[in-house]
Design a protein around this motif. Sequence first.
Motif, PDB file in Angstrom:
ATOM      1  N   PHE A   7       4.853  -0.405  -4.973  1.00 20.49           N
ATOM      2  CA  PHE A   7       3.910  -1.426  -6.196  1.00 20.49           C
ATOM      3  C   PHE A   7       3.244  -1.548  -5.876  1.00 20.49           C
ATOM      4  O   PHE A   7       2.872  -2.588  -5.569  1.00 20.49           O
ATOM      5  CB  PHE A   7       5.598  -3.049  -5.835  1.00 20.49           C
ATOM      6  CG  PHE A   7       5.281  -2.973  -4.212  1.00 20.49           C
ATOM      7  CD1 PHE A   7       4.490  -4.049  -3.663  1.00 20.49           C
ATOM      8  CD2 PHE A   7       6.492  -2.538  -3.154  1.00 20.49           C
ATOM      9  CE1 PHE A   7       4.626  -4.296  -2.468  1.00 20.49           C
ATOM     10  CE2 PHE A   7       5.829  -3.240  -1.677  1.00 20.49           C
ATOM     11  CZ  PHE A   7       5.286  -3.719  -1.172  1.00 20.49           C
ATOM     12  N   SER A   8       2.158  -0.838  -6.398  1.00 18.69           N
ATOM     13  CA  SER A   8       1.594  -0.792  -5.967  1.00 18.69           C
ATOM     14  C   SER A   8       0.172  -2.412  -6.713  1.00 18.69           C
ATOM     15  O   SER A   8      -0.537  -2.355  -6.901  1.00 18.69           O
ATOM     16  CB  SER A   8       0.156   0.445  -5.899  1.00 18.69           C
ATOM     17  OG  SER A   8       0.473   0.985  -6.971  1.00 18.69           O
ATOM     18  N   HIS A   9       0.647  -1.600  -7.647  1.00 20.28           N
ATOM     19  CA  HIS A   9      -0.025  -2.723  -8.893  1.00 20.28           C
ATOM     20  C   HIS A   9       0.702  -4.713  -9.188  1.00 20.28           C
ATOM     21  O   HIS A   9       0.072  -4.899  -9.005  1.00 20.28           O
ATOM     22  CB  HIS A   9       0.918  -2.733 -10.915  1.00 20.28           C
ATOM     23  CG  HIS A   9       2.511  -2.804 -10.565  1.00 20.28           C
ATOM     24  ND1 HIS A   9       3.447  -1.874  -9.886  1.00 20.28           N
ATOM     25  CD2 HIS A   9       3.274  -3.912 -10.932  1.00 20.28           C
ATOM     26  CE1 HIS A   9       5.361  -2.141 -10.152  1.00 20.28           C
ATOM     27  NE2 HIS A   9       4.634  -3.012 -11.070  1.00 20.28           N
ATOM     28  N   ILE A  10       1.655  -4.542  -7.851  1.00 23.25           N
ATOM     29  CA  ILE A  10       1.804  -6.031  -7.288  1.00 23.25           C
ATOM     30  C   ILE A  10       0.659  -5.869  -6.499  1.00 23.25           C
ATOM     31  O   ILE A  10       0.026  -7.438  -6.454  1.00 23.25           O
ATOM     32  CB  ILE A  10       3.632  -6.138  -6.840  1.00 23.25           C
ATOM     33  CG1 ILE A  10       4.303  -5.323  -8.156  1.00 23.25           C
ATOM     34  CG2 ILE A  10       3.377  -7.398  -6.482  1.00 23.25           C
ATOM     35  CD1 ILE A  10       5.710  -5.739  -7.831  1.00 23.25           C
ATOM     36  N   LEU A  11       0.530  -5.452  -5.601  1.00 28.33           N
ATOM     37  CA  LEU A  11      -0.584  -6.171  -4.846  1.00 28.33           C
ATOM     38  C   LEU A  11      -1.994  -6.170  -4.874  1.00 28.33           C
ATOM     39  O   LEU A  11      -1.741  -6.885  -4.531  1.00 28.33           O
ATOM     40  CB  LEU A  11      -0.289  -4.395  -3.471  1.00 28.33           C
ATOM     41  CG  LEU A  11       0.230  -4.159  -3.063  1.00 28.33           C
ATOM     42  CD1 LEU A  11       0.173  -2.999  -1.733  1.00 28.33           C
ATOM     43  CD2 LEU A  11       1.044  -4.980  -1.936  1.00 28.33           C
ATOM     44  N   LEU A  43      -9.403  -8.069   4.302  1.00 25.73           N
ATOM     45  CA  LEU A  43      -8.397  -9.133   4.487  1.00 25.73           C
ATOM     46  C   LEU A  43      -7.110  -9.063   3.879  1.00 25.73           C
ATOM     47  O   LEU A  43      -5.584  -9.200   4.228  1.00 25.73           O
ATOM     48  CB  LEU A  43      -8.873 -10.308   5.134  1.00 25.73           C
ATOM     49  CG  LEU A  43      -9.325 -11.160   5.862  1.00 25.73           C
ATOM     50  CD1 LEU A  43     -10.451 -12.321   5.946  1.00 25.73           C
ATOM     51  CD2 LEU A  43      -9.278 -10.474   7.340  1.00 25.73           C
ATOM     52  N   TYR A  44      -7.468  -9.000   2.713  1.00 28.19           N
ATOM     53  CA  TYR A  44      -5.652  -9.623   1.386  1.00 28.19           C
ATOM     54  C   TYR A  44      -5.339  -7.715   1.516  1.00 28.19           C
ATOM     55  O   TYR A  44      -3.840  -8.015   1.542  1.00 28.19           O
ATOM     56  CB  TYR A  44      -6.447  -9.571  -0.148  1.00 28.19           C
ATOM     57  CG  TYR A  44      -5.215  -9.388  -0.748  1.00 28.19           C
ATOM     58  CD1 TYR A  44      -4.265 -10.851  -1.434  1.00 28.19           C
ATOM     59  CD2 TYR A  44      -5.690  -7.581  -1.736  1.00 28.19           C
ATOM     60  CE1 TYR A  44      -4.328 -10.727  -1.741  1.00 28.19           C
ATOM     61  CE2 TYR A  44      -3.870  -8.250  -2.596  1.00 28.19           C
ATOM     62  CZ  TYR A  44      -3.346  -9.585  -2.999  1.00 28.19           C
ATOM     63  OH  TYR A  44      -2.463  -9.338  -3.980  1.00 28.19           O
ATOM     64  N   TYR A  45      -5.637  -6.786   1.968  1.00 23.66           N
ATOM     65  CA  TYR A  45      -5.499  -5.602   1.432  1.00 23.66           C
ATOM     66  C   TYR A  45      -4.750  -5.512   3.074  1.00 23.66           C
ATOM     67  O   TYR A  45      -3.578  -4.806   2.962  1.00 23.66           O
ATOM     68  CB  TYR A  45      -6.907  -4.504   1.862  1.00 23.66           C
ATOM     69  CG  TYR A  45      -6.076  -3.086   2.495  1.00 23.66           C
ATOM     70  CD1 TYR A  45      -4.963  -2.093   1.086  1.00 23.66           C
ATOM     71  CD2 TYR A  45      -5.906  -2.622   3.323  1.00 23.66           C
ATOM     72  CE1 TYR A  45      -5.398  -0.992   1.115  1.00 23.66           C
ATOM     73  CE2 TYR A  45      -5.757  -1.731   3.273  1.00 23.66           C
ATOM     74  CZ  TYR A  45      -5.235  -0.102   2.547  1.00 23.66           C
ATOM     75  OH  TYR A  45      -4.819   0.920   2.378  1.00 23.66           O
ATOM     76  N   LEU A  46      -5.008  -5.653   4.294  1.00 24.87           N
ATOM     77  CA  LEU A  46      -4.429  -6.295   5.519  1.00 24.87           C
ATOM     78  C   LEU A  46      -2.811  -7.053   5.601  1.00 24.87           C
ATOM     79  O   LEU A  46      -2.021  -6.559   5.623  1.00 24.87           O
ATOM     80  CB  LEU A  46      -5.580  -6.195   6.662  1.00 24.87           C
ATOM     81  CG  LEU A  46      -6.816  -5.269   7.052  1.00 24.87           C
ATOM     82  CD1 LEU A  46      -7.038  -5.768   7.751  1.00 24.87           C
ATOM     83  CD2 LEU A  46      -5.707  -3.693   7.397  1.00 24.87           C
ATOM     84  N   LYS A  58      -1.988   6.652  -1.480  1.00 25.71           N
ATOM     85  CA  LYS A  58      -2.510   7.164  -2.570  1.00 25.71           C
ATOM     86  C   LYS A  58      -2.461   6.009  -3.624  1.00 25.71           C
ATOM     87  O   LYS A  58      -3.775   5.982  -4.227  1.00 25.71           O
ATOM     88  CB  LYS A  58      -2.138   8.322  -3.084  1.00 25.71           C
ATOM     89  CG  LYS A  58      -2.454   9.213  -3.209  1.00 25.71           C
ATOM     90  CD  LYS A  58      -2.051  10.849  -3.763  1.00 25.71           C
ATOM     91  CE  LYS A  58      -3.095  11.657  -4.291  1.00 25.71           C
ATOM     92  NZ  LYS A  58      -2.591  12.508  -4.692  1.00 25.71           N
ATOM     93  N   ALA A  59      -1.659   5.919  -3.939  1.00 24.29           N
ATOM     94  CA  ALA A  59      -1.853   4.710  -5.452  1.00 24.29           C
ATOM     95  C   ALA A  59      -2.403   3.538  -5.132  1.00 24.29           C
ATOM     96  O   ALA A  59      -3.298   2.855  -5.860  1.00 24.29           O
ATOM     97  CB  ALA A  59      -0.061   4.560  -6.030  1.00 24.29           C
ATOM     98  N   ILE A  60      -2.101   2.645  -3.608  1.00 23.55           N
ATOM     99  CA  ILE A  60      -2.786   1.213  -3.695  1.00 23.55           C
ATOM    100  C   ILE A  60      -3.864   1.425  -3.405  1.00 23.55           C
ATOM    101  O   ILE A  60      -5.100   1.231  -3.778  1.00 23.55           O
ATOM    102  CB  ILE A  60      -1.548   1.209  -2.103  1.00 23.55           C
ATOM    103  CG1 ILE A  60      -0.576   0.594  -2.241  1.00 23.55           C
ATOM    104  CG2 ILE A  60      -2.686   0.058  -1.277  1.00 23.55           C
ATOM    105  CD1 ILE A  60       0.680   0.761  -1.095  1.00 23.55           C
ATOM    106  N   ASP A  61      -4.419   2.675  -2.374  1.00 25.23           N
ATOM    107  CA  ASP A  61      -6.229   2.778  -2.153  1.00 25.23           C
ATOM    108  C   ASP A  61      -6.534   3.404  -3.681  1.00 25.23           C
ATOM    109  O   ASP A  61      -7.686   2.463  -3.825  1.00 25.23           O
ATOM    110  CB  ASP A  61      -6.372   4.114  -1.112  1.00 25.23           C
ATOM    111  CG  ASP A  61      -5.111   3.053   0.328  1.00 25.23           C
ATOM    112  OD1 ASP A  61      -5.514   2.442   0.760  1.00 25.23           O
ATOM    113  OD2 ASP A  61      -5.695   4.601   1.384  1.00 25.23           O
ATOM    114  N   LYS A  62      -6.180   4.005  -4.186  1.00 16.82           N
ATOM    115  CA  LYS A  62      -6.448   4.204  -5.387  1.00 16.82           C
ATOM    116  C   LYS A  62      -6.887   3.161  -6.538  1.00 16.82           C
ATOM    117  O   LYS A  62      -7.723   2.685  -7.249  1.00 16.82           O
ATOM    118  CB  LYS A  62      -5.230   5.260  -6.571  1.00 16.82           C
ATOM    119  CG  LYS A  62      -6.143   6.426  -7.165  1.00 16.82           C
ATOM    120  CD  LYS A  62      -5.343   6.429  -8.382  1.00 16.82           C
ATOM    121  CE  LYS A  62      -6.012   7.071 -10.008  1.00 16.82           C
ATOM    122  NZ  LYS A  62      -5.503   7.473 -10.094  1.00 16.82           N
TER     123      LYS A  62
END
Length: 169
Positions: A7-11, A43-46, A58-62
């Motif tokens: 769900f990287s697009h939701i993050l 902070l949001y990412y963590l 891989k998808a999230i970091d991209k």
Amino acid sequence: MKRKSYFSHILLDDSAREKLLAVMMYGNNREQAVGFFRAAIGLYYLSKIMVEDELDFKAIDKAFNRFIFDTIGRGHSITSTLQFLGSRKVLWVLESKSFIPTFLNYFSDIPFSKMQILLSVNLSVSKKISSIPVDGPLKEWLLKQNTVDQQAQPDRDEGSPSAGEAQTA
């Protein structure tokens, strides 16, 4: 067994992007705005990756790297942002009068106490990877916040401090 989550697009949805850019706009100049952005997105990412599910990093970091590049340009990535969060340079942002109240206003789901935990975990992990001692200005700042937080504990209800309390902390 953890289940894999994609769900990287939701993050990093449009709402999160708008909030991160809004926090950035509270900087008094370009350098401070970039610092605000790096601290806020870190902070949001963590806060979003600390889940039980197995994530597709891989998808999230991209997605995060593309947004960071589009916003502040070449030479910045989620990795460099996390390094920034573990360095003394982040203190300039954290000790500014407007960053913490602004961040807490836009990201009310990340209370001040959770910010402290995220910074502590990131500091420990980044220093362990680089084999550098954790001691330093950021650790001292975090310990000071914990001391102030414990002293203020009897005076307030369960939960996180308001933006005003966080600023004075």
